[in-house]
Design an enzyme around this catalytic site. Sequence first.
Site, PDB file in Angstrom:
ATOM      1  N   GLY A  19      11.331  -2.860  -8.075  1.00 57.83           N
ATOM      2  CA  GLY A  19      12.322  -3.090  -9.045  1.00 57.83           C
ATOM      3  C   GLY A  19      12.228  -2.364 -10.249  1.00 57.83           C
ATOM      4  CG  ASP A  33       7.676   6.842  -1.300  1.00 54.49           C
ATOM      5  OD1 ASP A  33       7.700   5.963  -1.851  1.00 54.49           O
ATOM      6  OD2 ASP A  33       7.433   6.896   0.059  1.00 54.49           O
ATOM      7  CG  ASP A  58       0.422  12.900   0.789  1.00 59.79           C
ATOM      8  OD1 ASP A  58      -0.381  11.932   0.290  1.00 59.79           O
ATOM      9  OD2 ASP A  58      -0.034  13.247   2.095  1.00 59.79           O
ATOM     10  CB  VAL A  59      -0.623  10.440  -4.313  1.00 60.13           C
ATOM     11  CG1 VAL A  59       0.771   9.905  -4.852  1.00 60.13           C
ATOM     12  CG2 VAL A  59      -1.185   9.426  -3.341  1.00 60.13           C
ATOM     13  CB  SER A 136      -4.773  -4.461  -8.932  1.00 55.44           C
ATOM     14  OG  SER A 136      -4.776  -5.673  -8.558  1.00 55.44           O
ATOM     15  CE1 TYR A 149      -4.941  -2.374  -3.739  1.00 56.13           C
ATOM     16  CE2 TYR A 149      -6.023  -4.263  -4.836  1.00 56.13           C
ATOM     17  CZ  TYR A 149      -4.931  -3.478  -4.546  1.00 56.13           C
ATOM     18  OH  TYR A 149      -3.851  -3.672  -5.410  1.00 56.13           O
ATOM     19  CE  LYS A 153      -4.580  -0.464  -6.915  1.00 55.08           C
ATOM     20  NZ  LYS A 153      -3.491   0.279  -7.245  1.00 55.08           N
ATOM     21  CB  THR A 184       4.319  -4.890  -2.754  1.00 56.04           C
ATOM     22  OG1 THR A 184       2.958  -5.500  -2.292  1.00 56.04           O
ATOM     23  CG2 THR A 184       4.122  -5.145  -4.336  1.00 56.04           C
TER      24      THR A 184
END
Length: 278
Positions: A19, A33, A58-59, A136, A149, A153, A184
Amino acid sequence: MPRYDLAGRTVLITGSTGGLGTALARARLALLDLDGDLAQRQAADLGPETTARGWTADVRDLAGLRSATDAAAAHFGRLDVVVAGAGVGSMAPLETLAPEAWERVVDINLSGVWRTFRAALPHVKRHRGYLLAVSSMAAFVHSPLNGPYVASKAGVWALCDATRLELRHEGVGVGSAHPTFFKTQMLDDVHADPAGATLWGGNESGLWKTVPLDKVVNAVVTGIERRSPMIVAPRRLGLAARTPGLVRPLVDRIGFRGTTIPDAIARSTPAGWISRAR
């Protein structure tokens, strides 16, 4: 501190926008994206190409990111704010996780932020703008079966702190956003995976309960307007974010009770999780 007025500025976002695009509608939006068609459809929903436009990027590809970022800057005439939001996860312990799963998560989540900032910095620096990376709460609360992950982060948090110091004299702000669980596509993948469902229990209650998307979006927008060095969503978790060394033992004790962790390990796969086709 006076509000950083987004009217007339250009905001570039990598990864899923959720959003956020709608909440930033008063700015001009460059949406990048891996799925360029999706980015273009999202942009079309927000207005004409003078207001929002999508690009494929593409990152994991610095040259491609530079090309898309330069194209966005040329299209809108400037870039003021960059939100590095691309991210993926995994759900398996170190002992069985496939090496390529580790490398993919760290490459996208951490190196992808570095590449995004690197590609956009010349444009943002020109306008003394603001760089934001979506980290995060996992940067502070390190959960099992999430090694790559949480490591990535935490690395994003550290990268932002280091980069902020490097750019302070240039007048460029740098921040990291630290939301807790919210809706998500990645969270849907967690819940669809047997190990993820076992570990988090669907994120329906307790410490791991999801928060509404609008709370996260509003916190991020407010943080951008304040050029905040750290954004925590929801705000009530601010203490946990700022004192991870004190809070972590308590979280470890009450967050993963009984046989939750070995049960989740038993249901995990070497690929990290069973991701649904997109």
